[in-house]
Design a protein around this motif. Structure first.
Motif: not given
Length: 140
Positions: A11-28
Motif C-alpha cells: 500500500e505504501a509503495q502504491q502511494r509512493l508511486v502515485g506521487a512519484w512515478p519514477d521512485a526506485p521501488i525495484e530496490n526497496l
C-alpha cells in the motif's frame, strides 16, 4: 491527515508511486534509505514546533487562544504527532533530489540529449516548503 512516505508495504509503495512515478521501488532498501534520509533532513531543518500540534498552537497563540489547542485538534480529528502536509511534500521532493543526485554521471550528464543539472540537496525551494516566508501584517 498527512503521513510520511515509506516503502514498507504494498500500500505504501502504491502511494509512493502515485506521487512519484519514477521512485526506485525495484530496490526497496535504497528507496527506503532515500525516504528516511529525506524525512530526517526535513525534520532537521524544520522549526522545533513543526508537528501539527506545534503549528496549530502557534496559530492559536497569535489570537490568544492557546488554551483551546486540544479542542481544535479534536475538531480536526488529528493526531498531534502527524507531520504537517508541507513537510510530507518536502520529504517527497527531497527524496527525488537525492535520487537524481545519485544518478548524475561523473561528467554531469543526466537524462537525454546531454541535458545536465546539478541537484542541490535541501535546496531553497524545499526550504521554502518547510519554512515559508511570511510577510508582515496586512495594512488596510
Amino acid at each position: 491527515m498527512a503521513e510520511w512516505y515509506t516503502a514498507t508495504s504494498d500500500e505504501a509503495q502504491q502511494r509512493l508511486v502515485g506521487a512519484w512515478p519514477d521512485a526506485p521501488i525495484e530496490n526497496l532498501e535504497v528507496c527506503g534509505f532515500l525516504l528516511e534520509t529525506a524525512r530526517v533532513q526535513v525534520l532537521a531543518y524544520a522549526p522545533e514546533t513543526g508537528m501539527l500540534a506545534g503549528a496549530v498552537e502557534l496559530a492559536l497563540v497569535q489570537f490568544g487562544l492557546a488554551d483551546r489547542l486540544a479542542d481544535v485538534l479534536v475538531l480536526l480529528d488529528a493526531d498531534p504527532t502527524d507531520p504537517p502536509i508541507n513537510y510530507v511534500y518536502a520529504q517527497l521532493q527531497q527524496a527525488t533530489n537525492l535520487w537524481n543526485a545519485g544518478r548524475v554521471s561523473g561528467g554531469g550528464d543526466a537524462g537525454v540529449e546531454q541535458f545536465t543539472f546539478t541537484p542541490r540537496p535541501l535546496d531553497k525551494t524545499i526550504k521554502q516548503i518547510i519554512r515559508p516566508v511570511h510577510g508582515g501584517p496586512r495594512v488596510r
